[in-house]
Design a protein around this motif. Sequence first.
Motif, PDB file in Angstrom:
ATOM      1  N   GLY A 139      44.923   9.584  -4.674  1.00  0.00           N
ATOM      2  CA  GLY A 139      44.787   9.457  -3.233  1.00  0.00           C
ATOM      3  C   GLY A 139      45.950   8.794  -2.521  1.00  0.00           C
ATOM      4  N   TYR A 140      45.922   8.922  -1.214  1.00  0.00           N
ATOM      5  CA  TYR A 140      46.844   8.226  -0.320  1.00  0.00           C
ATOM      6  C   TYR A 140      46.149   6.979   0.210  1.00  0.00           C
ATOM      7  CZ  TYR A 140      50.179  12.132   0.192  1.00  0.00           C
ATOM      8  OH  TYR A 140      51.130  13.104  -0.020  1.00  0.00           O
ATOM      9  N   MET A 141      46.911   5.905   0.360  1.00  0.00           N
ATOM     10  CA  MET A 141      46.421   4.673   0.964  1.00  0.00           C
ATOM     11  C   MET A 141      47.279   4.364   2.179  1.00  0.00           C
ATOM     12  SD  MET A 141      44.323   1.958   0.866  1.00  0.00           S
ATOM     13  CE  MET A 141      43.773   1.594  -0.819  1.00  0.00           C
ATOM     14  N   TYR A 142      46.754   4.643   3.368  1.00  0.00           N
ATOM     15  CA  TYR A 142      47.450   4.283   4.604  1.00  0.00           C
ATOM     16  C   TYR A 142      47.087   2.854   4.962  1.00  0.00           C
ATOM     17  CZ  TYR A 142      48.899   9.058   5.806  1.00  0.00           C
ATOM     18  OH  TYR A 142      49.499  10.289   5.834  1.00  0.00           O
ATOM     19  N   LEU A 143      48.071   2.014   5.201  1.00  0.00           N
ATOM     20  CA  LEU A 143      47.846   0.615   5.547  1.00  0.00           C
ATOM     21  C   LEU A 143      48.215   0.375   7.009  1.00  0.00           C
ATOM     22  CD1 LEU A 143      49.341  -1.105   2.362  1.00  0.00           C
ATOM     23  CD2 LEU A 143      46.928  -0.645   2.861  1.00  0.00           C
ATOM     24  N   ALA A 144      47.338  -0.302   7.729  1.00  0.00           N
ATOM     25  CA  ALA A 144      47.556  -0.589   9.147  1.00  0.00           C
ATOM     26  C   ALA A 144      47.783  -2.077   9.341  1.00  0.00           C
ATOM     27  CB  ALA A 144      46.359  -0.135   9.964  1.00  0.00           C
ATOM     28  N   ALA A 159      43.502  -3.082   8.022  1.00  0.00           N
ATOM     29  CA  ALA A 159      42.595  -2.040   7.525  1.00  0.00           C
ATOM     30  C   ALA A 159      43.422  -0.969   6.821  1.00  0.00           C
ATOM     31  CB  ALA A 159      41.792  -1.436   8.674  1.00  0.00           C
ATOM     32  N   GLY A 160      42.730  -0.017   6.234  1.00  0.00           N
ATOM     33  CA  GLY A 160      43.415   1.088   5.568  1.00  0.00           C
ATOM     34  C   GLY A 160      42.488   2.283   5.403  1.00  0.00           C
ATOM     35  N   ASN A 161      43.083   3.429   5.146  1.00  0.00           N
ATOM     36  CA  ASN A 161      42.330   4.641   4.803  1.00  0.00           C
ATOM     37  C   ASN A 161      42.718   5.085   3.411  1.00  0.00           C
ATOM     38  OD1 ASN A 161      41.067   4.729   7.272  1.00  0.00           O
ATOM     39  ND2 ASN A 161      41.922   6.710   7.900  1.00  0.00           N
ATOM     40  N   HIS A 162      41.726   5.497   2.625  1.00  0.00           N
ATOM     41  CA  HIS A 162      41.986   5.922   1.251  1.00  0.00           C
ATOM     42  C   HIS A 162      41.044   7.070   0.900  1.00  0.00           C
ATOM     43  CE1 HIS A 162      42.235   4.902  -3.321  1.00  0.00           C
ATOM     44  NE2 HIS A 162      43.231   5.689  -2.952  1.00  0.00           N
ATOM     45  N   ASN A 163      41.567   8.024   0.140  1.00  0.00           N
ATOM     46  CA  ASN A 163      40.766   9.163  -0.303  1.00  0.00           C
ATOM     47  C   ASN A 163      41.152   9.504  -1.738  1.00  0.00           C
ATOM     48  OD1 ASN A 163      39.365  11.524  -0.712  1.00  0.00           O
ATOM     49  ND2 ASN A 163      40.601  12.763   0.672  1.00  0.00           N
ATOM     50  N   ASP A 191      46.341   3.126 -11.789  1.00  0.00           N
ATOM     51  CA  ASP A 191      47.154   3.985 -10.935  1.00  0.00           C
ATOM     52  C   ASP A 191      47.431   3.314  -9.599  1.00  0.00           C
ATOM     53  OD1 ASP A 191      47.388   6.128 -12.696  1.00  0.00           O
ATOM     54  OD2 ASP A 191      45.513   7.049 -12.001  1.00  0.00           O
ATOM     55  N   LEU A 192      48.616   3.580  -9.074  1.00  0.00           N
ATOM     56  CA  LEU A 192      48.986   3.134  -7.735  1.00  0.00           C
ATOM     57  C   LEU A 192      48.794   4.302  -6.777  1.00  0.00           C
ATOM     58  CD1 LEU A 192      50.330   1.173  -5.696  1.00  0.00           C
ATOM     59  CD2 LEU A 192      52.545   2.067  -6.468  1.00  0.00           C
ATOM     60  N   PRO A 193      47.868   4.189  -5.815  1.00  0.00           N
ATOM     61  CA  PRO A 193      47.737   5.255  -4.816  1.00  0.00           C
ATOM     62  C   PRO A 193      49.063   5.477  -4.095  1.00  0.00           C
ATOM     63  CG  PRO A 193      45.962   3.652  -4.599  1.00  0.00           C
ATOM     64  CD  PRO A 193      46.958   3.059  -5.549  1.00  0.00           C
ATOM     65  N   LEU A 194      49.210   6.649  -3.503  1.00  0.00           N
ATOM     66  CA  LEU A 194      50.403   6.865  -2.687  1.00  0.00           C
ATOM     67  C   LEU A 194      50.246   6.000  -1.439  1.00  0.00           C
ATOM     68  CD1 LEU A 194      52.347  10.112  -2.037  1.00  0.00           C
ATOM     69  CD2 LEU A 194      52.191   8.300  -0.341  1.00  0.00           C
ATOM     70  N   HIS A 224      57.058   4.591   1.304  1.00  0.00           N
ATOM     71  CA  HIS A 224      55.845   4.987   0.590  1.00  0.00           C
ATOM     72  C   HIS A 224      56.137   4.971  -0.907  1.00  0.00           C
ATOM     73  CE1 HIS A 224      57.465   9.108  -0.067  1.00  0.00           C
ATOM     74  NE2 HIS A 224      57.904   9.007   1.172  1.00  0.00           N
ATOM     75  N   LEU A 225      55.127   4.685  -1.697  1.00  0.00           N
ATOM     76  CA  LEU A 225      55.318   4.595  -3.146  1.00  0.00           C
ATOM     77  C   LEU A 225      54.032   4.963  -3.854  1.00  0.00           C
ATOM     78  CD1 LEU A 225      55.177   0.857  -4.236  1.00  0.00           C
ATOM     79  CD2 LEU A 225      55.033   1.498  -1.840  1.00  0.00           C
ATOM     80  N   ARG A 226      54.165   5.420  -5.109  1.00  0.00           N
ATOM     81  CA  ARG A 226      53.010   5.847  -5.904  1.00  0.00           C
ATOM     82  C   ARG A 226      53.337   5.810  -7.377  1.00  0.00           C
ATOM     83  NH1 ARG A 226      53.943  10.904  -8.178  1.00  0.00           N
ATOM     84  NH2 ARG A 226      55.068  12.501  -6.976  1.00  0.00           N
ATOM     85  N   SER A 227      52.305   5.937  -8.207  1.00  0.00           N
ATOM     86  CA  SER A 227      52.501   6.132  -9.633  1.00  0.00           C
ATOM     87  C   SER A 227      53.173   7.477  -9.877  1.00  0.00           C
ATOM     88  CB  SER A 227      51.154   6.110 -10.369  1.00  0.00           C
ATOM     89  OG  SER A 227      50.572   4.837 -10.344  1.00  0.00           O
ATOM     90  N   ASP A 228      53.965   7.541 -10.942  1.00  0.00           N
ATOM     91  CA  ASP A 228      54.621   8.784 -11.338  1.00  0.00           C
ATOM     92  C   ASP A 228      54.705   8.794 -12.856  1.00  0.00           C
ATOM     93  OD1 ASP A 228      55.971  11.240 -10.422  1.00  0.00           O
ATOM     94  OD2 ASP A 228      57.713  10.376 -11.445  1.00  0.00           O
ATOM     95  N   GLY A 229      53.588   9.139 -13.505  1.00  0.00           N
ATOM     96  CA  GLY A 229      53.521   9.030 -14.956  1.00  0.00           C
ATOM     97  C   GLY A 229      53.587   7.567 -15.363  1.00  0.00           C
ATOM     98  N   LYS A 230      54.490   7.255 -16.289  1.00  0.00           N
ATOM     99  CA  LYS A 230      54.634   5.853 -16.706  1.00  0.00           C
ATOM    100  C   LYS A 230      55.567   5.075 -15.780  1.00  0.00           C
ATOM    101  CE  LYS A 230      58.410   6.477 -20.066  1.00  0.00           C
ATOM    102  NZ  LYS A 230      58.848   6.214 -21.459  1.00  0.00           N
ATOM    103  N   TYR A 231      56.161   5.766 -14.814  1.00  0.00           N
ATOM    104  CA  TYR A 231      57.049   5.125 -13.856  1.00  0.00           C
ATOM    105  C   TYR A 231      56.394   5.122 -12.468  1.00  0.00           C
ATOM    106  CZ  TYR A 231      60.479   5.888 -17.568  1.00  0.00           C
ATOM    107  OH  TYR A 231      61.146   5.895 -18.768  1.00  0.00           O
ATOM    108  N   TYR A 232      57.203   4.817 -11.464  1.00  0.00           N
ATOM    109  CA  TYR A 232      56.740   4.802 -10.087  1.00  0.00           C
ATOM    110  C   TYR A 232      57.763   5.522  -9.211  1.00  0.00           C
ATOM    111  CZ  TYR A 232      53.633   1.283 -11.991  1.00  0.00           C
ATOM    112  OH  TYR A 232      52.706   0.643 -12.765  1.00  0.00           O
ATOM    113  N   MET A 233      57.287   6.072  -8.120  1.00  0.00           N
ATOM    114  CA  MET A 233      58.144   6.788  -7.178  1.00  0.00           C
ATOM    115  C   MET A 233      58.035   6.136  -5.808  1.00  0.00           C
ATOM    116  SD  MET A 233      57.887  10.798  -5.952  1.00  0.00           S
ATOM    117  CE  MET A 233      58.567  11.463  -7.482  1.00  0.00           C
TER     118      MET A 233
END
Length: 399
Positions: A99-104, A149-153, A253-256, A264-273
Amino acid sequence: MNSLRASYDVVIVGGAMFGSSLAWWLTQMPGFDGTVLVVERDPTYEFASTSHTNSCIRQQFSSTINIQVSQFGVKFIKNFRQFMGDDPEVPHLALQSFGYMYLADTPEFAQTLLRNQKIQASLGAGTQHLSRDEIAAAYPFYQLDDILAGNHNQIDEGYFDGGTMFDWFKRKARHGGVDFISDEVVAMTKSPDGKTIDAVVLKSGDTIGCGTVVNASGPRAIATAQMAGVSLPVEPRKRYTFIFDAAEPLDGDLPLTVDPSGVHLRSDGKYYMAGCPPDEDPAVAFDDFTFDHNLWENKVWPAIATRIPQFERIKVINEWVGHYAYNTLDQNAILGRHSAIQNFIFMNGFSGHGLQQAPAIGRGIAELISYGEYRSLDLTPFDYQRIENKRSMVEQAII
């Protein structure tokens, strides 16, 4: 490929994700038996936006049509082999749904996220609107002092293997009789009344007659449009991606994560993007891929380390810069026929949403060409006429 025909029913200018998606979908349209040519200037796709994508898909948009387009994209990914004729050689595509995590960090954006969540939920998306405490309970690695607050799916939202999808669009289109050539459209000739394009002129010197011309030229869309005497508010803009390793990786896992900093950042296998636009975001030349090596130290790493203190010790292991085909009017797709040149069709201006939108929009434009109308999903909100009328299509969830 067979020898080049003197004319084709459909000539697609650009053979990356959208040109190939459309080419394949045309082979799937019942009753369509026209000839199709895809002209691609660089068959290695080294500098195409398709080759620099992060292969993500989300339903967290604010406009109904963008949500619906991505929902079909999810269906297509999850049933990829079935769509490709149940060919056992076609691999299954996995969707990593973290999922994506939008942070406000402002009350205004928190309210925008809440409104967006209600729209998304009404269309069946699994987006949740979360308080700061709820985010902290689920993801304790975030530093949230400034977050309201934030939105996550976590349902059908994440990343997938876009390269495999692209590869099979090309393979199956060729199998269905589409011709692909390595060449470049350098000019177009019109009918005497100027209402149709009669032919495209190739860099190799060939002139190819055409029934319909499709602009699927990515960041080069404006140059293709100018050949038809048409204006288009699409320009190449740089977007940076960094792959990094963490000395202290997260337990899960790190949400996007869409940070208020613009990173913006997320998990990417064993690394992160991680990715971001530059602070100054001008149009650039089509061939300008010069990398700003100060961006990591000055913007990206500070934002990452602030949001996730566990990422204080991280190391970049790969980085690249690609181009968004950036629609300067409203950062949404530009589709459909030109109002005066009726056989000139747009597939442009995706502004970073292209890969996730390719299945639905490829299908839609194939329907428009085959039947003169959209049949599966009404894509008219993206119509080119809004460009002529300077009428923005509002989308509040742009990254």
